[in-house]
Design a protein around this motif. Structure first.
Motif, PDB file in Angstrom:
ATOM      1  N   ARG A 298      69.159  -7.022  50.174  1.00 47.32           N
ATOM      2  CA  ARG A 298      70.356  -6.231  49.885  1.00 47.32           C
ATOM      3  C   ARG A 298      70.466  -5.923  48.399  1.00 47.32           C
ATOM      4  O   ARG A 298      70.828  -4.805  48.010  1.00 47.32           O
ATOM      5  CB  ARG A 298      71.614  -6.967  50.351  1.00 47.32           C
ATOM      6  CG  ARG A 298      71.766  -7.067  51.862  1.00 47.32           C
ATOM      7  CD  ARG A 298      73.047  -7.767  52.250  1.00 47.32           C
ATOM      8  NE  ARG A 298      74.201  -6.912  52.023  1.00 47.32           N
ATOM      9  CZ  ARG A 298      75.146  -7.159  51.127  1.00 47.32           C
ATOM     10  NH1 ARG A 298      75.056  -8.235  50.367  1.00 47.32           N
ATOM     11  NH2 ARG A 298      76.171  -6.356  50.992  1.00 47.32           N
ATOM     12  N   PHE A 299      70.165  -6.913  47.569  1.00 53.29           N
ATOM     13  CA  PHE A 299      70.256  -6.716  46.126  1.00 53.29           C
ATOM     14  C   PHE A 299      69.218  -5.682  45.663  1.00 53.29           C
ATOM     15  O   PHE A 299      69.520  -4.813  44.842  1.00 53.29           O
ATOM     16  CB  PHE A 299      70.035  -8.050  45.415  1.00 53.29           C
ATOM     17  CG  PHE A 299      70.308  -8.006  43.936  1.00 53.29           C
ATOM     18  CD1 PHE A 299      71.604  -7.900  43.457  1.00 53.29           C
ATOM     19  CD2 PHE A 299      69.267  -8.066  43.025  1.00 53.29           C
ATOM     20  CE1 PHE A 299      71.860  -7.853  42.105  1.00 53.29           C
ATOM     21  CE2 PHE A 299      69.505  -8.024  41.673  1.00 53.29           C
ATOM     22  CZ  PHE A 299      70.818  -7.921  41.207  1.00 53.29           C
ATOM     23  N   LYS A 300      68.001  -5.774  46.225  1.00 53.81           N
ATOM     24  CA  LYS A 300      66.961  -4.808  45.871  1.00 53.81           C
ATOM     25  C   LYS A 300      67.351  -3.400  46.331  1.00 53.81           C
ATOM     26  O   LYS A 300      67.149  -2.417  45.602  1.00 53.81           O
ATOM     27  CB  LYS A 300      65.633  -5.231  46.506  1.00 53.81           C
ATOM     28  CG  LYS A 300      64.444  -4.366  46.092  1.00 53.81           C
ATOM     29  CD  LYS A 300      63.178  -4.801  46.813  1.00 53.81           C
ATOM     30  CE  LYS A 300      62.773  -6.205  46.427  1.00 53.81           C
ATOM     31  NZ  LYS A 300      61.463  -6.594  47.050  1.00 53.81           N
ATOM     32  N   LEU A 301      67.902  -3.309  47.540  1.00 48.78           N
ATOM     33  CA  LEU A 301      68.340  -2.005  48.048  1.00 48.78           C
ATOM     34  C   LEU A 301      69.478  -1.445  47.206  1.00 48.78           C
ATOM     35  O   LEU A 301      69.518  -0.243  46.918  1.00 48.78           O
ATOM     36  CB  LEU A 301      68.780  -2.139  49.508  1.00 48.78           C
ATOM     37  CG  LEU A 301      69.276  -0.862  50.196  1.00 48.78           C
ATOM     38  CD1 LEU A 301      68.190   0.208  50.199  1.00 48.78           C
ATOM     39  CD2 LEU A 301      69.735  -1.172  51.625  1.00 48.78           C
TER      40      LEU A 301
ATOM     41  N   VAL B 298      69.431   2.074  45.302  1.00 52.45           N
ATOM     42  CA  VAL B 298      70.458   3.095  45.509  1.00 52.45           C
ATOM     43  C   VAL B 298      71.111   3.468  44.186  1.00 52.45           C
ATOM     44  O   VAL B 298      71.371   4.647  43.904  1.00 52.45           O
ATOM     45  CB  VAL B 298      71.511   2.594  46.522  1.00 52.45           C
ATOM     46  CG1 VAL B 298      72.726   3.509  46.537  1.00 52.45           C
ATOM     47  CG2 VAL B 298      70.912   2.500  47.910  1.00 52.45           C
ATOM     48  N   ARG B 299      71.372   2.461  43.349  1.00 49.04           N
ATOM     49  CA  ARG B 299      71.992   2.738  42.051  1.00 49.04           C
ATOM     50  C   ARG B 299      71.074   3.576  41.171  1.00 49.04           C
ATOM     51  O   ARG B 299      71.536   4.456  40.445  1.00 49.04           O
ATOM     52  CB  ARG B 299      72.356   1.430  41.348  1.00 49.04           C
ATOM     53  CG  ARG B 299      73.182   1.623  40.094  1.00 49.04           C
ATOM     54  CD  ARG B 299      73.835   0.360  39.662  1.00 49.04           C
ATOM     55  NE  ARG B 299      72.876  -0.657  39.289  1.00 49.04           N
ATOM     56  CZ  ARG B 299      73.196  -1.874  38.828  1.00 49.04           C
ATOM     57  NH1 ARG B 299      74.471  -2.198  38.721  1.00 49.04           N
ATOM     58  NH2 ARG B 299      72.268  -2.742  38.515  1.00 49.04           N
ATOM     59  N   ALA B 300      69.753   3.319  41.247  1.00 50.88           N
ATOM     60  CA  ALA B 300      68.815   4.126  40.464  1.00 50.88           C
ATOM     61  C   ALA B 300      68.757   5.564  40.980  1.00 50.88           C
ATOM     62  O   ALA B 300      68.698   6.519  40.194  1.00 50.88           O
ATOM     63  CB  ALA B 300      67.417   3.496  40.515  1.00 50.88           C
ATOM     64  N   ILE B 301      68.788   5.718  42.306  1.00 45.41           N
ATOM     65  CA  ILE B 301      68.714   7.062  42.886  1.00 45.41           C
ATOM     66  C   ILE B 301      69.970   7.865  42.548  1.00 45.41           C
ATOM     67  O   ILE B 301      69.900   9.072  42.276  1.00 45.41           O
ATOM     68  CB  ILE B 301      68.505   6.965  44.406  1.00 45.41           C
ATOM     69  CG1 ILE B 301      67.129   6.364  44.719  1.00 45.41           C
ATOM     70  CG2 ILE B 301      68.651   8.337  45.063  1.00 45.41           C
ATOM     71  CD1 ILE B 301      66.911   6.061  46.179  1.00 45.41           C
ATOM     72  N   THR B 302      71.130   7.204  42.570  1.00 41.09           N
ATOM     73  CA  THR B 302      72.387   7.921  42.340  1.00 41.09           C
ATOM     74  C   THR B 302      72.774   7.974  40.868  1.00 41.09           C
ATOM     75  O   THR B 302      73.834   8.528  40.545  1.00 41.09           O
ATOM     76  CB  THR B 302      73.530   7.244  43.128  1.00 41.09           C
ATOM     77  OG1 THR B 302      73.640   5.868  42.717  1.00 41.09           O
ATOM     78  CG2 THR B 302      73.275   7.313  44.618  1.00 41.09           C
ATOM     79  N   ALA B 303      71.953   7.415  39.973  1.00 41.00           N
ATOM     80  CA  ALA B 303      72.320   7.386  38.553  1.00 41.00           C
ATOM     81  C   ALA B 303      72.471   8.797  37.987  1.00 41.00           C
ATOM     82  O   ALA B 303      73.419   9.085  37.243  1.00 41.00           O
ATOM     83  CB  ALA B 303      71.282   6.600  37.761  1.00 41.00           C
TER      84      ALA B 303
ATOM     85  N   VAL C  88      78.843   9.409  45.396  1.00 43.01           N
ATOM     86  CA  VAL C  88      77.836   8.478  44.871  1.00 43.01           C
ATOM     87  C   VAL C  88      78.200   7.022  45.123  1.00 43.01           C
ATOM     88  O   VAL C  88      77.442   6.125  44.770  1.00 43.01           O
ATOM     89  CB  VAL C  88      77.638   8.707  43.350  1.00 43.01           C
ATOM     90  CG1 VAL C  88      77.129  10.103  43.074  1.00 43.01           C
ATOM     91  CG2 VAL C  88      78.934   8.459  42.577  1.00 43.01           C
ATOM     92  N   ASN C  89      79.352   6.773  45.767  1.00 39.39           N
ATOM     93  CA  ASN C  89      79.755   5.403  46.056  1.00 39.39           C
ATOM     94  C   ASN C  89      79.198   4.999  47.421  1.00 39.39           C
ATOM     95  O   ASN C  89      79.890   5.073  48.452  1.00 39.39           O
ATOM     96  CB  ASN C  89      81.279   5.280  46.029  1.00 39.39           C
ATOM     97  CG  ASN C  89      81.746   3.850  46.181  1.00 39.39           C
ATOM     98  OD1 ASN C  89      80.991   2.914  45.902  1.00 39.39           O
ATOM     99  ND2 ASN C  89      82.960   3.665  46.628  1.00 39.39           N
ATOM    100  N   ILE C  90      77.944   4.568  47.432  1.00 35.59           N
ATOM    101  CA  ILE C  90      77.247   4.235  48.672  1.00 35.59           C
ATOM    102  C   ILE C  90      77.306   2.731  48.885  1.00 35.59           C
ATOM    103  O   ILE C  90      76.913   1.937  48.024  1.00 35.59           O
ATOM    104  CB  ILE C  90      75.777   4.703  48.612  1.00 35.59           C
ATOM    105  CG1 ILE C  90      75.735   6.228  48.408  1.00 35.59           C
ATOM    106  CG2 ILE C  90      75.032   4.308  49.876  1.00 35.59           C
ATOM    107  CD1 ILE C  90      74.335   6.766  48.194  1.00 35.59           C
TER     108      ILE C  90
END
Length: 322
Positions: free
Chosen positions: A247-250, A254-259, A318-320
């Motif tokens: 979960r932490f890696k995902l 996700v945070r990198a993709i939505t940055a 962006v709040n996934i």
């Protein structure tokens, strides 16, 4: 072209009182209170004290003092963040700190600006309260992120202790000695409370609810179910550790993709306001020809409403949830 330096002065004063808050915190409670410190604060207090019970009571007081102050007017809005940040300042100390910072801001404004007394008083009050609010919020956010990052390693250490034959409370205490703060002191306090008779599952669930962290709830539920139904707790926690890491890696992915989308949304939302402020500073009479017209106020309201909708919509996009 001349730019009014008043806004810059206000920002510098606000930044200065933020530094005063952090400096006072470190001076009163020591360097180990900092989240950047690699020193386990609970172990440091145990080394300086002859009584483990006094250390437990001191650490528990830091946890419960803000929870017990929800009835204080206005402070209840800050109490939840103070609990998550585990601010060692008592509620009365935080309120007194707000007043002291407001006084310092008023003195600084009086020395650096010629604004009216009423304006200086209002600004100093906003700065004093806002500085403490911003400081507590940033502490809570940083502490949450650190605990979330440390949790998988802590679970792995507990699993190793269980597999060599230690009971859960001893494995938890061993992990608390190895894990730095903020999670190290929290796990150590839970182990100490269990040694004094508190149910381990109840203590873990109280910690999870205080931090409002889903992974900690998984840990508390796993321990509680094992206590009631039996089973191989080491295997259960090993699987939980893998889930938490995944979960932490995902979440990081996700945070990198939505940055890029977040920065684009922030820029698009902030640019109109920044442009309006810069125009007002550089050329204060820029809007004189239109601000007296009948359409100026309705159009301004529509523009700000659309800007607010843009901010909310971009944030929702962006709040996934992971």
């Amino acid at each position: 072209m001349s730019i009014d330096p008043t806004l810059i002065i206000y920002l510098l004063i606000f930044g200065g009182i933020l530094l005063l808050v952090e400096a006072a915190y470190l001076m009163i409670f020591g360097r180990s209170i900092s989240l950047n410190s690699r020193m386990n604060r609970r172990l440091e207090k145990l080394e300086k004290s002859d009584s483990r019970q006094e250390v437990i009571e001191s650490l528990r007081k830091e946890i419960t003092q803000h929870q017990n102050s929800m009835a204080i007017p206005f402070y209840s809005l800050l109490a939840e963040k103070a609990v998550r940040a585990r601010i060692a300042f008592s509620p009365l100390m935080l309120i007194a700190l707000m007043a002291a910072l407001a006084g310092a801001a008023f003195a600084a404004l009086s020395m650096t600006t010629e604004a009216a007394v009423e304006l200086r008083a209002a600004l100093s009050g906003v700065m004093g309260v806002g500085a403490v609010w911003f400081w507590v919020s940033s502490k809570a956010k940083k502490r949450f992120a650190l605990i979330e990052e440390q949790l998988p390693d802590a679970i792995d250490l507990i699993v190793r202790g269980l597999r060599v034959g230690h009971p859960f409370s001893h494995a938890l205490a061993a992990a608390a000695r190895e894990i730095p703060d903020p999670l190290g002191s929290e796990l150590g306090l839970i182990a100490d409370e269990a040694n004094y008779g508190r149910d381990m599952g109840e203590a873990l669930m109280a910690f999870a609810q205080r931090m409002d962290m889903q992974d900690l709830r998984f840990l508390a539920v796993s321990v509680t179910i094992q206590q009631q139904s039996g089973g191989n707790l080491a295997d259960i926690l090993d699987g939980l550790s893998k889930v938490v890491r995944a979960r932490f890696k995902l979440f990081r992915k996700v945070r990198a993709i939505t940055a890029e989308a977040k920065w684009s949304g922030t820029f698009l939302s902030g640019f109109p306001i920044a442009a309006m402020l810069m125009i007002s500073l550089i050329k204060p009479d820029y809007y004189d020809d239109v601000k007296e017209t009948a359409l100026f106020v309705p159009v301004a309201i529509v523009v700000f409403a659309l800007l607010a909708v843009n901010v909310l919509y971009m944030r929702k996009m962006v709040n996934i949830k992971v």
